[in-house]
Design an enzyme around this catalytic site. Structure first.
Site, PDB file in Angstrom:
ATOM      1  N   ARG A 186       7.581 -27.343 -51.098  1.00  0.00           N
ATOM      2  CA  ARG A 186       8.449 -28.392 -50.584  1.00  0.00           C
ATOM      3  C   ARG A 186       8.540 -28.251 -49.075  1.00  0.00           C
ATOM      4  O   ARG A 186       8.714 -27.152 -48.551  1.00  0.00           O
ATOM      5  CB  ARG A 186       9.858 -28.299 -51.204  1.00  0.00           C
ATOM      6  N   GLU A 208       8.233 -37.368 -45.481  1.00  0.00           N
ATOM      7  CA  GLU A 208       6.894 -37.799 -45.872  1.00  0.00           C
ATOM      8  C   GLU A 208       6.819 -39.323 -45.933  1.00  0.00           C
ATOM      9  O   GLU A 208       7.659 -39.950 -46.588  1.00  0.00           O
ATOM     10  CB  GLU A 208       6.523 -37.184 -47.226  1.00  0.00           C
ATOM     11  N   HIS A 215       0.155 -34.383 -49.136  1.00  0.00           N
ATOM     12  CA  HIS A 215       0.794 -34.098 -50.426  1.00  0.00           C
ATOM     13  C   HIS A 215      -0.183 -34.341 -51.582  1.00  0.00           C
ATOM     14  O   HIS A 215       0.060 -35.161 -52.475  1.00  0.00           O
ATOM     15  CB  HIS A 215       2.051 -34.931 -50.609  1.00  0.00           C
TER      16      HIS A 215
END
Length: 597
Positions: free
Chosen positions: A285, A314, A333
């Protein structure tokens, strides 16, 4: 007094009796779960069932793998409607018994209200549930399940890919060559063989990264307060403390959840403790790293390189200094982005949703089921006490051995069959696990979550003489076979021990180790062991007052006059590190610890 002991069962959902005739696709409004409970006091947990004569309807609001869709179609009518606006979702949801989403659809309170009580399950195809209003789901009797395991291998493989790419400057060299340059000397890398990798978080992904790193010839250590030492040894990994892990590692790979305890856990202070030239990988994370502090550590040469798949925001800003840094390798990601992982997530969430609609135990449930109002009303202060005792106990643990053996003792004047401790046991488990985990613990998944982490929780009931008007006199939590960061919390028999009771509806801490105290479990607590002498309460209180820290309660327990004593101080806000140091510098203070509730 008589005591009986039992071990927690992993099966909390106990019955589907009398529910098989309910149709989840009926246009008539279903009875709420609370009304189902009131019809039979023995039916205390959420149970879902589908009629044999009709199929439930599942709305899939975001793209799901074909294997998952096929599994759903075997059981239900499936409506695949993607890119719905919030209004469109609210309109459709009243015709659906289950909803499956990924991260792009917000399942708000309005969605649950618009369902008219028909929506029984929300499935999140992935791990995070930030886009689902859990409180609203619980209020409307809707179970929320996720798919936390299917992307384990994909995330681990991506972590290893970033590790190797960073060490050999693959991304930078690729960009350089495509720009028409040939810079072999500039992109000399480092070998992985013989280097020490610290895996921070030894759960599913972390342990798989460790296995692969061992295959690359790396020496692997790990930090995780819940990882069983025998499981780590089986992989050839040594469990160590947090400080030892970051101080000795050549490479650090992050696999911890984002919780209040782990937010920005890598910061200026922790970077300063690291070996100069350390390299960091994060596929967990983004928020566990203070990104500005990481840029400073890179510029100072403390951190040689970083490889990041996740970010605090993000997508990150286009002008992000961290993303643009020459010695940082980044990906958008992609940890779970493999064909196999996406199919696995689809199957896992489809199985969870179908199982929940059938009334089966949902091991991946992330919200609490509804229980009878009268039971909650009576146990409410004890539920709060149970969770806070769990939180206190786990914060007292130090070292890398992990929490495995917990004993809970209930003292009560009620007969065993008149005191259902399952909600209390679940809340103690919640307190033990949630501070350092991303798991949401509740009645549905408490025992499953404990078992998954190797946590053995046993219960003992001590029957007291007297009036059974109150359900409980006290709750005691003991953690065995661990070290404590506050030595006075260790009892005569060697376990960390905390005990509490409810006074005037307020949970109180009444015992720490062998010391009797009395402090309200509101705000947070400072525990100090001191030499029992005049003026100590005033000296500690003066320090807190001068630093503008408000004291709510203060209590002192001692073994004997002029010997050792433990002072428990309730504070409304978290003292600064400087304030705590000032307390520790008082000559008569032998040890102290701050515990956040």
């Amino acid at each position: 007094m008589a005591a009986t002991t039992s071990t927690a069962s992993s099966n909390i959902l106990t019955t589907k009796k009398n529910l098989s005739s309910l149709s989840l696709t009926s246009t008539n409004k279903l009875p709420t779960f609370s009304s189902l409970y009131s019809s039979s006091r023995r039916q205390r947990f959420i149970v879902l069932s589908a009629s044999l004569n009709s199929k439930p309807t599942v709305l899939v609001a975001e793209k799901l793998g074909e294997a998952g869709i096929n599994l759903l179609k075997d059981f239900a009518n499936v409506d695949c409607s993607y890119n719905l606006s919030p209004d469109e979702l609210c309109t459709k949801i009243s015709l659906c018994d289950a909803l499956i989403v990924r991260s792009g659809t917000k399942v708000s309170r309005e969605v649950f209200e618009s369902s008219g009580g028909r929506l029984k399950v929300v499935g999140r195809a992935g791990v995070g549930i930030d886009n689902v209003d859990l409180a609203a789901a619980t209020e409307h009797g809707c179970l929320v399940v996720n798919a936390p395991t299917a992307n384990t291998i994909a995330a681990a493989e991506h972590g290893i890919a970033l590790l190797a790419a960073m060490a050999r400057n693959v991304a930078q060299a690729d960009a350089s060559l495509k720009a028409g340059k040939w810079q072999r000397n500039k992109y000399v890398g480092v070998s992985l063989v013989g280097k020490t990798l610290a895996v921070m978080g030894f759960g599913k992904v972390g342990s798989e990264v460790a296995r692969r790193a061992k295959g690359l010839g790396m020496h692997v250590i790990a930090h995780d307060p819940y990882a069983p030492a025998d499981r780590a040894r089986a992989v050839g990994v040594e469990l160590v403390s947090f400080d030892e892990a970051i101080a000795t590692a050549d490479f650090i790979s992050l696999h911890m959840p984002l919780t209040p305890a782990t937010a920005k856990i890598l910061n200026d202070e922790t970077f300063a403790k690291m070996k100069k030239g350390v390299r960091i990988v994060n596929v967990a994370r983004g928020g566990v790293i203070d990104e500005d502090a990481l840029v400073r550590a890179l510029d100072a040469g403390i951190v040689a390189q970083a490889a990041l798949d996740v970010f605090t925001v993000e997508p990150p800003p286009q002008d992000s200094k961290l993303v643009q840094h020459e010695r940082v390798t980044v990906t958008p990601h992609l940890g779970a982005s493999t064909i196999e992982a996406q199919e696995g997530v689809a199957i896992e969430i489809a199985e969870a949703v179908v199982g929940a609609l059938k009334g089966e135990l949902a091991s991946t449930a992330v919200n609490a089921p509804m229980v009878p109002a009268e039971v909650l009303t009576e146990l409410k202060p004890y539920v709060v006490l149970a969770e806070k005792l769990g939180r206190l106990a786990v914060q007292l643990v130090s070292g890398g051995s992990g929490v495995k053996d917990v004993k809970v003792t209930y003292a009560s004047s009620r007969a065993p069959d008149d005191l259902d401790t399952r909600v209390l046991r679940a809340m103690i488990t919640k307190g033990l696990i949630e501070p350092i985990s991303s798991v949401f613990v509740n009645l549905v998944n408490a025992d499953f979550s404990a078992k998954q982490r190797g946590l053995r929780l046993s219960e003992e009931r001590i029957h007291l003489d007297g009036s059974p008007e109150s359900p409980l006199d006290s709750i005691q939590v003991q953690i065995a076979n661990v070290e404590s960061k506050f030595a006075s919390a260790i009892s005569e028999t060697g376990e960390i021990k905390v005990e509490g009771r409810v006074k005037d509806g307020i949970p109180h801490l009444t015992k720490v180790g062998s010391f009797e105290v009395d402090v309200s479990l509101e705000g947070s607590i400072i525990l100090c062991r001191q030499v029992d002498q005049p003026g100590m309460i005033g000296r500690v209180g003066s320090v807190l007052g001068e630093q503008n820290v408000n004291v709510s309660f203060m209590s002192v327990g001692r073994i004997a006059p002029r010997k050792q004593a433990v002072m428990a101080i309730g504070v409304d806000e978290q003292p600064s590190k400087e304030t705590l140091k000032m307390i520790g510098d008082i000559p008569a203070i032998e040890e102290f610890v701050f515990l956040k509730l």
